[in-house]
Design an enzyme around this catalytic site. Structure first.
Site, short mmCIF file in Angstrom:
data_model
loop_
_atom_site.label_atom_id
_atom_site.label_comp_id
_atom_site.label_asym_id
_atom_site.label_seq_id
_atom_site.Cartn_x
_atom_site.Cartn_y
_atom_site.Cartn_z
N PRO A 119 0.83 -1.21 0.00
CA PRO A 119 0.00 0.00 0.00
C PRO A 119 0.87 1.26 0.00
O PRO A 119 2.05 1.19 0.34
CB PRO A 119 -0.79 -0.11 1.31
CG PRO A 119 -0.63 -1.51 1.77
CD PRO A 119 0.63 -2.03 1.20
N GLY A 131 6.85 2.67 2.48
CA GLY A 131 8.31 2.76 2.42
C GLY A 131 8.95 2.14 1.20
O GLY A 131 10.16 1.89 1.19
N SER A 159 -15.84 -10.91 0.75
CA SER A 159 -15.55 -11.33 2.12
C SER A 159 -16.61 -10.92 3.14
O SER A 159 -16.48 -11.19 4.32
CB SER A 159 -14.17 -10.86 2.54
OG SER A 159 -14.19 -9.46 2.66
N LYS A 162 -7.07 -6.43 8.36
CA LYS A 162 -8.41 -6.51 8.96
C LYS A 162 -8.31 -6.66 10.47
O LYS A 162 -9.05 -6.02 11.22
CB LYS A 162 -9.18 -7.68 8.36
CG LYS A 162 -9.67 -7.40 6.94
CD LYS A 162 -10.33 -8.62 6.35
CE LYS A 162 -10.94 -8.30 4.99
NZ LYS A 162 -11.45 -9.51 4.33
P1 ADP Z 1 5.76 4.33 -0.93
O1 ADP Z 1 6.81 4.45 -1.95
O2 ADP Z 1 5.58 2.93 -0.44
O3 ADP Z 1 4.45 4.92 -1.31
P2 ADP Z 1 7.47 6.04 0.58
O4 ADP Z 1 8.69 5.25 0.38
O5 ADP Z 1 7.30 7.28 -0.19
O6 ADP Z 1 6.21 5.13 0.36
O7 ADP Z 1 7.32 6.36 2.12
C1 ADP Z 1 6.69 7.51 2.66
C2 ADP Z 1 7.45 8.05 3.82
O8 ADP Z 1 7.38 7.14 4.91
C3 ADP Z 1 8.89 8.24 3.55
O9 ADP Z 1 9.33 9.45 4.09
C4 ADP Z 1 9.56 7.09 4.27
O10 ADP Z 1 10.84 7.42 4.70
C5 ADP Z 1 8.64 6.86 5.43
N1 ADP Z 1 8.68 5.47 5.86
C6 ADP Z 1 7.95 4.45 5.39
N2 ADP Z 1 8.23 3.30 6.02
C7 ADP Z 1 9.18 3.59 6.94
C8 ADP Z 1 9.88 2.81 7.91
N3 ADP Z 1 9.67 1.51 8.08
N4 ADP Z 1 10.79 3.44 8.67
C9 ADP Z 1 11.00 4.77 8.52
N5 ADP Z 1 10.38 5.55 7.65
C10 ADP Z 1 9.45 4.98 6.85
#
Ligand code: ADP
Length: 774
Positions: free
Chosen positions: A356, A360, A679, A722
């Site tokens: 989703p 990250g 579901s 969920k």
């Molecule tokens: P996606 O590409 O999955 O849509 P992003 O990589 O852009 O999401 O993440 C959004 C923000 O959340 C970024 O600033 C990222 O550093 C932070 N983030 C997401 N997961 C983590 C995590 N496990 N630890 C630290 N920061 C996170």
């Protein structure tokens, strides 16, 4: 002189080379060959300076035989005008009569011939007149072209008294070749002779015409070249006056090309384009196109590689520093990099992070780049449906540009960056081709060494690039692409995970970005949790990060306004004060047990949520009504649920006749959110039974599961999300399909500790448990 020769029937002969003498002609000739000198001498001594001059057939021969001499010549008188020291002489001759050589012999070192006189015979007189008129006309036309015949010559030509004289003068003086002249000399029929001359004259005129045309063309072309040269020089001068840097610029590009690290084919291509560019005015549109192209070629990183940091410990450190949790994922990334390094295989699949939004994916990829010391670029593929977006447009298109891949490489400025292909699952396709196909070529190590962009035209080597793809839904990734990808699944974060991510990463990051020292501001855990629960609703942490950013900015303003110098702590109260009213209110569980209201569990793109179902009925005629923005699968699921209840009415003590007399209404609140998926089968079944039996349903439970017509419960997806949402909403027990047992280990321990999970195979097990029958 003429009278003296009448009775003579043999005379010495001078053989000429390429000179045909006509009766009446007067000219000077050089005598060099001994035979001719002897003939002249004998003639002077014994024949009163009379000789026959006759032409040899091949002028290049020095000593022709009798057969190689023509048989028609001219009887001439001559006068020696000069004797040269080498014995050769010059004589002036005058042609007297046309003669036929009857017998020619070589005797005493000279040619001697018996001859008789020939006469030109006139034919039809009017034809003769007409011919003379044509000749005169033709001659005048030729004369007008001064290069061929001069005026004075023309006058001489027309000085003949008779037609025969005229024909002799023409034959003698016009610049025909000697074979033609000899032919004319030998033609005794006057009219035929005139024809022949006319024909030659016309030929001459025609050739002269063509020559003139050719001359004109040559002249024009010279003039054009000269004109161009002069104009170009002028342009140069004008440009210099105006301070136009055009030429300067070209020199600069050439210089850069020489010094830069470009492959030969690229250099050649750019030089070739520069040559075209030079010949143009710098403001012309075409020059602009070439300039653009040259700029692209020069700015691509053809040969610029960075060195990888291959120490996996450092890589691991960086990944840990940048991201909280995600242990399994980090482990797989390290494994992947290790294998790639060990095998140094080009065939390694491409990493693809699926999950989703905000979980990250992108930041992990960026972190990998940082860890191994490569540059990184991100290209968004969402919505691309035209192949040319990937592979570029041909330069002939107006406004043509290279495709996204080459654009990315330019941004990267190295030929081995980490290249993030974002949202690979959102690729479209239309009549302009399938971009997935082009991407496949980009990702295929066999082919991407010689990747061809339509705009760039030259091959670009992509084989050193580390591609990483991201996607939200694995189902939407085009199948052939999926084949090349190594999927790494990221899932939603729990509240606790979000809290930790916020505490350890996001707060620091946002405070820094907004110019606040982390030592000056602290946000309490409670406030962060409140923020997570009431201001965001998502699987990832993207909005959370944004909200923290807003909070940081507002805190900064607050501190400045109130002159707070020390440390500011933000608790729930301050947070509400700064951020305003809560944005979200999680669908709360019902406070009391209710009839016809059952809580289901849903999995949306924002993660999981609880999904209550309301069922009611009223007098009617056996219809079923569904509301709440439902998709087709959901509607089918509803009718399966109703059919199951009808078929099992007895089991639940429902009067079977009742069904025909009522209309049933099933409603899912929050009608604005589209809902689909199978579901909610068990939830609807339970709610229908609850309504029809007037049996209240427990408010502290939730359920999920697809059902069959016989009430069997089938497995569902998104169990982790969920259960997290159920837990968040204060639910104590959830009922899930038995077949989902294996997924329980994905549920975070903190959730599992507080949530009772009951596995069921048949919907009746749930109904029995959660409804309170009277
Ligand atoms: P996606 O590409 O999955 O849509 P992003 O990589 O852009 O999401 O993440 C959004 C923000 O959340 C970024 O600033 C990222 O550093 C932070 N983030 C997401 N997961 C983590 C995590 N496990 N630890 C630290 N920061 C996170």
């Amino acid at each position: 002189m003429e009278e003296n020769i009448v009775n003579i029937d043999s005379l010495p002969v001078v053989v000429s080379r390429g000179i045909v003498v006509f009766p009446g002609a007067e000219m000077g000739i050089d005598i060099g060959r001994q035979k001719s000198l002897n003939a002249c001498q004998l003639s002077e001594e014994a024949f009163d300076k009379t000789i026959i001059i006759v032409c040899q057939k091949h002028p290049e021969q020095f000593d022709p035989t009798i057969d190689e001499i023509y048989k028609v010549g001219t009887l001439c008188s001559f006068n020696k005008t000069k004797t040269n020291p080498d014995g050769t002489i010059k004589i002036d001759i005058k042609g007297l009569k046309l003669v036929q050589l009857d017998e020619t012999i070589i005797q005493n070192g000279m040619v001697f011939a018996k001859f008789h006189e020939l006469e030109v015979i006139s034919g039809d007189e009017s034809e003769e007149q007409a011919l003379i008129a044509s000749l005169t006309k033709s001659l005048n036309e030729v004369v007008s072209n001064k290069d061929i015949i001069s005026n004075s010559l023309a006058k001489t030509l027309l000085s003949g008294n008779t037609s025969t004289e005229l024909s002799n003068i023409f034959g003698s003086l016009l610049p025909f070749d000697f074979v033609t002249k000899q032919e004319i000399l030998e033609t005794l029929d006057l009219n035929t002779r005139l024809y022949r001359i006319l024909e030659e004259l016309e030929k001459m005129k025609y050739v002269a015409g063509i020559e003139k045309q050719i001359d004109k063309k040559v002249q024009q072309s010279i003039e054009k070249n000269q004109k161009e040269y002069i104009l170009r020089e002028k342009i140069k001068a004008i440009k210099e006056e105006l301070g136009d840097t055009f030429d300067n610029e070209i020199d600069k590009i050439r210089n850069k090309l020489e010094k830069g690290n470009y492959p030969k084919n690229v250099k050649d291509k750019v030089l070739q384009e520069l040559k075209r560019y030079e010949s143009m005015v710098s403001q012309s549109p075409e020059a602009g196109v070439i300039r653009n192209y040259v700029d692209w070629m020069m700015s691509l990183p053809w040969n610029t590689l960075t060195t990888d940091n291959e120490d996996l410990n450092v890589v691991e450190e960086t990944l840990n520093k940048d991201h909280y949790g995600l242990e399994k994922i980090k482990e797989r990334i390290l494994e992947y990099l290790a294998v790639k390094k060990l095998t140094s295989s080009l065939k390694a699949p491409i990493l693809c992070f699926v999950g989703p939004p905000g979980t990250g994916k992108t930041s992990l990829a960026l972190s990998i780049a940082r860890a191994i010391g490569r540059k990184s670029v991100k290209v968004a593929l969402g919505g691309i449906s035209d192949e040319a977006e990937i592979r570029g447009h041909r330069r002939t298109y107006i406004g043509a540009m290279p495709g996204r891949i080459i654009q990315g490489m330019k941004k990267a400025q190295t030929s081995n960056p980490v290249f993030i292909l974002d949202e690979i699952d959102k690729l479209g396709r239309d009549y302009k081709g399938d971009p997935a196909n082009a991407l496949l070529e980009v990702l295929d190590p066999e082919q991407n060494k010689i990747f061809q962009d339509n705009y760039i035209e030259e091959n670009f080597d992509l084989s050193n690039v580390l591609f990483i793809a991201t996607a939200n839904y694995i189902e939407n990734i085009p199948a052939p692409l999926l084949d090349r990808l190594e999927i790494i699944q990221l899932s939603s974060y729990t509240e606790m995970e979000k809290l930790n991510i916020a505490k350890n990463h996001l707060v620091k990051k946002q405070l820094k970005q907004n110019g606040l020292k982390p030592s000056k501001v602290s946000i309490t855990d409670e406030a962060l949790l409140y923020l997570i629960r009431n201001y965001t609703r998502e699987s990832g942490v993207r909005n959370l990060e944004r909200e923290i950013g807003t909070l940081a900015r507002k805190t900064a303003v607050y501190m400045l306004k109130n002159n707070i110098e020390g440390r500011q702590t933000v608790g729930i109260k301050k947070l509400k004060e700064l951020l305003g009213k809560e944005k979200f209110d999680y669908t709360k569980k019902e406070k009391k047990d209710q009839i016809g209201v059952v809580t289901g569990l849903a999995y949306t793109q924002y993660g999981g949520d609880i999904l209550p179902v309301e069922v009611t009925y009223f007098a009617g005629s056996g219809n079923i009504k569904l509301t709440g923005n439902l998709g087709d699968v959901m509607k089918e699921s509803a009718s399966i649920a109703y059919s199951y209840v009808k078929a099992n009415a007895k089991k639940y003590n429902i009067d079977e006749e009742k069904f025909a007399k009522i209309d049933l209404h099933i409603h899912f609140p929050e009608g604005a959110v589209p809902k689909d998926g199978p579901s909610a089968g068990v939830t609807m079944t339970t709610a229908i039974v609850s309504a029809l039996c007037e049996a209240p349903c427990r408010s502290d439970i939730a359920m999920t599961g697809e059902i069959t017509l016989r009430g069997n419960v089938l497995p569902i997806g998104g169990l982790k999300e969920k259960s997290i949402s159920a837990h968040r909403s204060g639910i104590k027990t959830i009922y899930i399909p038995k077949d989902n047992e294996k997924d329980i280990e994905d549920i975070p321990q903190s959730v599992r500790d507080e949530l009772k999970i009951i596995l069921v195979e048949h919907v009746s097990e749930i109904i029995k448990d959660v409804l309170t029958f009277k």
